[in-house]
Design an enzyme around this catalytic site. Structure first.
Site, PDB file in Angstrom:
ATOM      1  N   SER A  16      36.821  96.014  18.013  1.00 29.10           N
ATOM      2  CA  SER A  16      38.179  96.575  17.856  1.00 29.10           C
ATOM      3  C   SER A  16      39.247  95.869  18.685  1.00 29.10           C
ATOM      4  O   SER A  16      40.186  96.496  19.164  1.00 29.10           O
ATOM      5  CB  SER A  16      38.211  98.065  18.226  1.00 29.10           C
ATOM      6  OG  SER A  16      37.236  98.763  17.518  1.00 29.10           O
ATOM      7  N   ILE A  21      43.969  91.354  12.746  1.00 31.96           N
ATOM      8  CA  ILE A  21      45.426  91.195  12.925  1.00 31.96           C
ATOM      9  C   ILE A  21      45.749  89.789  13.446  1.00 31.96           C
ATOM     10  O   ILE A  21      46.738  89.180  13.034  1.00 31.96           O
ATOM     11  CB  ILE A  21      45.975  92.264  13.909  1.00 31.96           C
ATOM     12  CG1 ILE A  21      45.631  93.683  13.415  1.00 31.96           C
ATOM     13  CG2 ILE A  21      47.472  92.113  14.126  1.00 31.96           C
ATOM     14  CD1 ILE A  21      46.252  94.042  12.087  1.00 31.96           C
ATOM     15  N   THR A 191      38.781  88.015  34.362  1.00 28.47           N
ATOM     16  CA  THR A 191      38.445  87.030  33.321  1.00 28.47           C
ATOM     17  C   THR A 191      36.939  86.868  33.108  1.00 28.47           C
ATOM     18  O   THR A 191      36.514  86.171  32.201  1.00 28.47           O
ATOM     19  CB  THR A 191      39.016  85.637  33.675  1.00 28.47           C
ATOM     20  OG1 THR A 191      38.386  85.184  34.868  1.00 28.47           O
ATOM     21  CG2 THR A 191      40.510  85.693  33.865  1.00 28.47           C
ATOM     22  N   LYS A 192      36.155  87.506  33.966  1.00 35.77           N
ATOM     23  CA  LYS A 192      34.696  87.294  33.872  1.00 35.77           C
ATOM     24  C   LYS A 192      34.117  87.661  32.499  1.00 35.77           C
ATOM     25  O   LYS A 192      33.300  86.892  31.958  1.00 35.77           O
ATOM     26  CB  LYS A 192      33.991  88.078  34.983  1.00 35.77           C
ATOM     27  CG  LYS A 192      32.541  87.673  35.205  1.00 35.77           C
ATOM     28  CD  LYS A 192      32.376  86.320  35.878  1.00 35.77           C
ATOM     29  CE  LYS A 192      32.515  86.449  37.386  1.00 35.77           C
ATOM     30  NZ  LYS A 192      32.549  85.134  38.050  1.00 35.77           N
ATOM     31  N   CYS A 384      45.515 109.517  -6.899  1.00 32.35           N
ATOM     32  CA  CYS A 384      44.167 109.615  -7.460  1.00 32.35           C
ATOM     33  C   CYS A 384      43.694 111.062  -7.451  1.00 32.35           C
ATOM     34  O   CYS A 384      44.169 111.858  -8.246  1.00 32.35           O
ATOM     35  CB  CYS A 384      43.233 108.665  -6.721  1.00 32.35           C
ATOM     36  SG  CYS A 384      41.905 108.078  -7.770  1.00 32.35           S
ATOM     37  N   HIS A 510      45.985 103.501  -7.136  1.00 30.88           N
ATOM     38  CA  HIS A 510      46.256 103.470  -5.695  1.00 30.88           C
ATOM     39  C   HIS A 510      47.410 102.524  -5.371  1.00 30.88           C
ATOM     40  O   HIS A 510      47.179 101.345  -5.103  1.00 30.88           O
ATOM     41  CB  HIS A 510      45.003 103.007  -4.945  1.00 30.88           C
ATOM     42  CG  HIS A 510      43.902 103.995  -4.979  1.00 30.88           C
ATOM     43  ND1 HIS A 510      43.697 104.924  -3.984  1.00 30.88           N
ATOM     44  CD2 HIS A 510      42.947 104.214  -5.898  1.00 30.88           C
ATOM     45  CE1 HIS A 510      42.659 105.670  -4.284  1.00 30.88           C
ATOM     46  NE2 HIS A 510      42.172 105.264  -5.440  1.00 30.88           N
ATOM     47  N   GLU A 512      49.014 102.337  -2.731  1.00 28.09           N
ATOM     48  CA  GLU A 512      48.971 101.924  -1.319  1.00 28.09           C
ATOM     49  C   GLU A 512      48.298 100.569  -1.108  1.00 28.09           C
ATOM     50  O   GLU A 512      48.565  99.896  -0.122  1.00 28.09           O
ATOM     51  CB  GLU A 512      48.287 103.002  -0.462  1.00 28.09           C
ATOM     52  CG  GLU A 512      46.775 103.158  -0.622  1.00 28.09           C
ATOM     53  CD  GLU A 512      46.352 104.077  -1.774  1.00 28.09           C
ATOM     54  OE1 GLU A 512      47.154 104.250  -2.715  1.00 28.09           O
ATOM     55  OE2 GLU A 512      45.218 104.588  -1.737  1.00 28.09           O
TER      56      GLU A 512
HETATM   57  N1  GLN Z   1      37.056 111.833  -7.135  1.00 32.24           N
HETATM   58  C1  GLN Z   1      38.028 111.446  -8.098  1.00 32.24           C
HETATM   59  C2  GLN Z   1      37.430 110.557  -9.180  1.00 32.24           C
HETATM   60  O1  GLN Z   1      36.390 109.978  -9.024  1.00 32.24           O
HETATM   61  C3  GLN Z   1      39.199 110.736  -7.440  1.00 32.24           C
HETATM   62  C4  GLN Z   1      38.832 109.467  -6.751  1.00 32.24           C
HETATM   63  C5  GLN Z   1      39.874 108.980  -5.784  1.00 32.24           C
HETATM   64  O2  GLN Z   1      40.705 109.757  -5.313  1.00 32.24           O
HETATM   65  N2  GLN Z   1      39.832 107.714  -5.422  1.00 32.24           N
HETATM   66  O3  GLN Z   1      38.006 110.438 -10.238  1.00 32.24           O
END
Ligand code: GLN
Length: 533
Positions: A16, A21, A191-192, A384, A510, A512
Site C-alpha cells: 500500500s 499511483i 533509511t534502513k 447497475c 457502470h 464510473e
Molecule cells: N446483481 C445484479 C446483476 O447481476 C447487479 C450487478 C451489479 O450491480 N454489478 O444483474
C-alpha cells in the site's frame, strides 16, 4: 530488437505505498511529454482474475472496455491517462499458470518437464512484451504487485531480471518504491528499511535504477546522499514521494522531483521540450478551490472499505471539480436502513447514489433509498443493482405490483421486473460469465440521459447477469418511469429515468469506470450539477 522501453515498478518494505499511483503519475508525465504510454499490472495471486473476489479482499473489480475483470489499479491508469486498458494490462499468476497448463495439455512442450523457470517466466515475459509489440507503445510501465521478498512475487522478479539482460540497459529500467519511516520519539527519518529492501532485490539479481521513497517529511540532501551511497544509485535517482492531499497531485510532485527527466535520460528518450499538463493543472486548481459544496450519500453494502467503490469515489472527484464544487461523499450501509429510520438517515443529503452489488444482503435498504429519492425529489443515480432497486421500488410503490422483485433475490416473485437474460440461464460457472465490457446504447431525445451525454449513441461498460424485464416496460412508461437508453442490438433497457423528478436516472452499466480527470463522466457531472441547483 523492439524499440519499446520497458519500465518496471516494484515495491518494498510494506504494501500500500502507492505503486499504482507512482506508475500512473510517471506515465502521465511521459504522456505529457509526447510519448505513447501504457501501464500494466502483474498480480501475484492465483485467481485467474479478480472477478470472483469479494470486494473486501482487494477492493473494487474494475472492468475494461473489452470485458476483462481486472485489478482496481487499472482504474487509476485510465483516470490518469484517459486511454483505455484491456485484458493485456492485467496479468495474474492464475492466468499465467492456466495458459502454461493448457499448453502442456496440448503437448506444446514436446515432452519437456514444465518448470517455473523457464516456462512460467517465459509466459510472464510474453505477457509483458505483448503490449509493446501489439499496440506499439513507446513506453510500457509494468507494476509488479506485492512486495519484494514475497514468495508469490519471485517468478515476476526473475522475469524482470531476465528481461533486463535480454533487452539491455537502454530499454529497461527498474523503479523501486520504498518507505522512509519517521520516528517521532527521536524526530528522525530512517533509511534502513530502504537499504534492506534494495538488498532483497539485489539478492534476486536486480539493481534498481531509481528509488522512489514514500515519506511524511521532506528528505534533505543528506538523507538522499546516504540512500544513494548505500543502494548504488545516483543522487538524482533518489526521488521523494511525500504525502499529498489528493492522488492527482502526485504527477506534479514527480515533475518537481524530475522523475520523468531522469527516466528519459537513463533510457535515451529524446526530450521534445514540450509538456502538455495544462488541463491537468486546471483540474487541480478547480479541485482545490471549490465555489460550492454538497453532501451526497452512497448507499451500499461494502461501505466499511472505501476501495470497494473506488471508481465511484473518483468519478465524484472529477465531476465535483468540473462543477467547481466539493462533493462530500458519505457512506451508509444498506443493511442499516429500515422502514423506521430511512427518512432520518437520508435527510439532508443533496443527492443519493445506490451502488452496484450482488445478492440480497441489504437489498431492502437500497430499495428504501431509491424510494426516499423519488418521493422527496432528491437527485438520484442508481448504478447497475442501484437501477434494479429503483425499478423494484417503482413497481412496488407506484405500480402497486405487490412483492415485485428481481429473480436474483426472489425466484418466485409474482412480478419479476428484473430477470435473468435468456443466454445466462444455463450458466453455472461464476468466473467471467456475466454480461461484461462495452455495449452500445442509443439515447432517447430530450431525456436527462441525452442532455447529459449530448450524444445519440454511447458505449458503456457492463458487469451483471440480470436485466430489466421489458415485458413490463409499457406499465412503467405510462406511470412516468421511461427507458431513455436502449441497446440497439438486443433491445435491452440500459437507462431508466423519472419524467416528473428533478434528476432521477438509473443505469444498467457502470459509468464510473470511464470517468477520467480530463473527461469527467457526463452522468456524474449532471448528477452533481443537479445537487447544487
Ligand atoms: N446483481 C445484479 C446483476 O447481476 C447487479 C450487478 C451489479 O450491480 N454489478 O444483474
Amino acid at each position: 530488437m523492439s524499440t519499446t522501453k520497458y519500465i518496471f515498478v516494484t515495491g518494498g518494505v510494506t504494501s500500500s505505498l502507492g505503486k499504482g499511483i507512482i506508475s500512473a503519475s510517471l506515465a502521465k508525465l511521459l504522456q505529457a511529454r509526447g510519448f505513447s504510454v501504457t501501464i500494466q499490472k502483474l498480480d501475484p495471486y492465483i485467481n485467474v482474475d479478480p472477478g470472483t473476489l469479494n470486494p473486501y479482499e482487494h477492493g473494487e473489480c474494475y472492468v475494461t472496455i473489452d470485458g476483462a475483470e481486472t485489478d482496481l489499479d487499472l482504474g487509476h491508469y485510465e483516470r490518469f491517462l484517459s486511454i483505455p486498458t484491456t485484458q493485456a494490462n492485467n496479468v495474474t499468476t492464475g492466468r499465467i499458470y492456466q495458459t502454461v497448463i493448457n499448453k502442456e495439455r496440448r503437448g506444446d512442450y514436446l515432452g519437456k518437464t514444465v518448470q517455473v523457470i523457464p516456462h512460467i517466466t517465459d509466459e510472464i515475459k510474453r505477457g509483458i512484451k505483448l503490449l509493446g509489440k501489439k499496440h506499439k507503445f513507446d513506453v510500457v510501465i509494468t507494476e509488479i504487485g506485492g512486495t519484494v521478498g514475497d514468495i508469490e512475487s519471485l517468478p515476476y522478479i526473475e522475469a524482470v531480471r531476465q528481461l533486463k539482460w535480454e533487452l539491455g540497459v537502454l530499454n529497461t529500467l527498474v523503479i523501486h518504491l520504498t518507505l522512509v519511516p519517521y520516528l517521532s520519539a527521536s524526530a528522525e527519518l530512517k533509511t534502513k528499511p530502504t537499504q534492506h529492501s534494495v538488498k532483497v532485490l539485489l539478492e534476486n539479481g536486480i539493481q534498481p535504477n531509481i528509488l522512489v521513497l514514500r515519506t511524511e517529511h521532506d528528505l534533505n540532501t543528506e538523507i538522499r546522499k546516504k540512500v544513494a551511497l548505500f543502494c548504488n544509485v545516483e543522487l538524482d535517482s533518489v526521488v521523494q514521494s511525500i504525502d499529498v492531499s489528493t492522488i492527482y497531485e502526485v504527477p506534479l510532485n514527480m515533475l518537481k522531483e524530475k522523475l520523468d527527466v531522469t527516466v528519459m535520460k537513463k533510457m535515451g528518450l529524446a526530450d521534445s521540450g514540450k509538456l502538455g499538463l495544462d488541463s491537468w493543472k486546471k483540474f487541480i486548481s478547480k479541485l482545490k478551490n471549490p465555489k460550492a459544496s454538497v453532501k451526497i450519500v452512497l448507499v451500499g453494502k461494502y461501505v466499511e472499505l472505501p476501495d470497494a467503490y473506488k471508481s465511484i469515489n473518483e468519478s465524484f472527484i472529477h465531476a465535483g471539480a468540473s462543477n467547481e464544487c466539493s462533493v462530500k461523499l458519505d457512506f451508509v450501509h444498506s443493511e442499516e436502513l429500515t422502514a423506521e429510520n430511512y427518512n432520518n438517515r437520508l435527510k439532508g443529503y443533496k443527492g443519493i447514489l445506490v451502488a452496484p452489488g450482488f445478492g440480497d444482503r441489504g437489498i431492502e435498504g437500497k430499495i428504501l433509498a431509491a424510494r426516499y429519492a423519488r418521493e422527496n425529489n432528491i437527485p438520484f443515480l442508481g448504478i447497475c443493482l442501484g437501477l434494479q432497486c429503483a425499478i423494484i421500488e417503482f413497481a412496488r410503490n407506484v405500480l402497486k405490483f405487490e412483492n415485485a422483485h428481481s429473480t436474483e433475490m426472489e425466484s418466485k416473485t409474482p412480478y419479476p421486473v428484473i430477470d435473468l437474460m435468456e443466454e445466462q440461464k444455463g450458466i453455472i460457472e461464476k468466473g467471467g460469465t456475466m454480461r461484461l465490457g462495452g455495449y452500445p446504447c442509443v439515447l432517447k431525445k430530450n431525456t436527462l440521459a441525452s442532455k447529459a451525454y449530448q450524444a445519440r449513441k454511447i458505449l458503456e461498460r457492463h458487469r451483471h447477469r440480470y436485466e430489466f424485464n421489458s415485458y413490463y416496460l409499457r406499465d412503467f412508461e405510462n406511470a412516468g418511469m421511461i427507458a431513455s437508453g436502449i441497446n440497439p442490438e438486443t433491445e435491452l433497457v440500459e437507462i431508466m429515468e423519472l419524467t416528473d423528478h428533478k434528476w432521477f436516472v438509473g443505469v444498467q452499466f457502470h459509468p464510473e469506470y470511464s470517468s477520467t480527470v480530463i473527461k469527467p463522466h457526463p452522468l456524474f457531472v449532471d448528477f452533481v450539477k443537479a445537487t447544487i441547483t
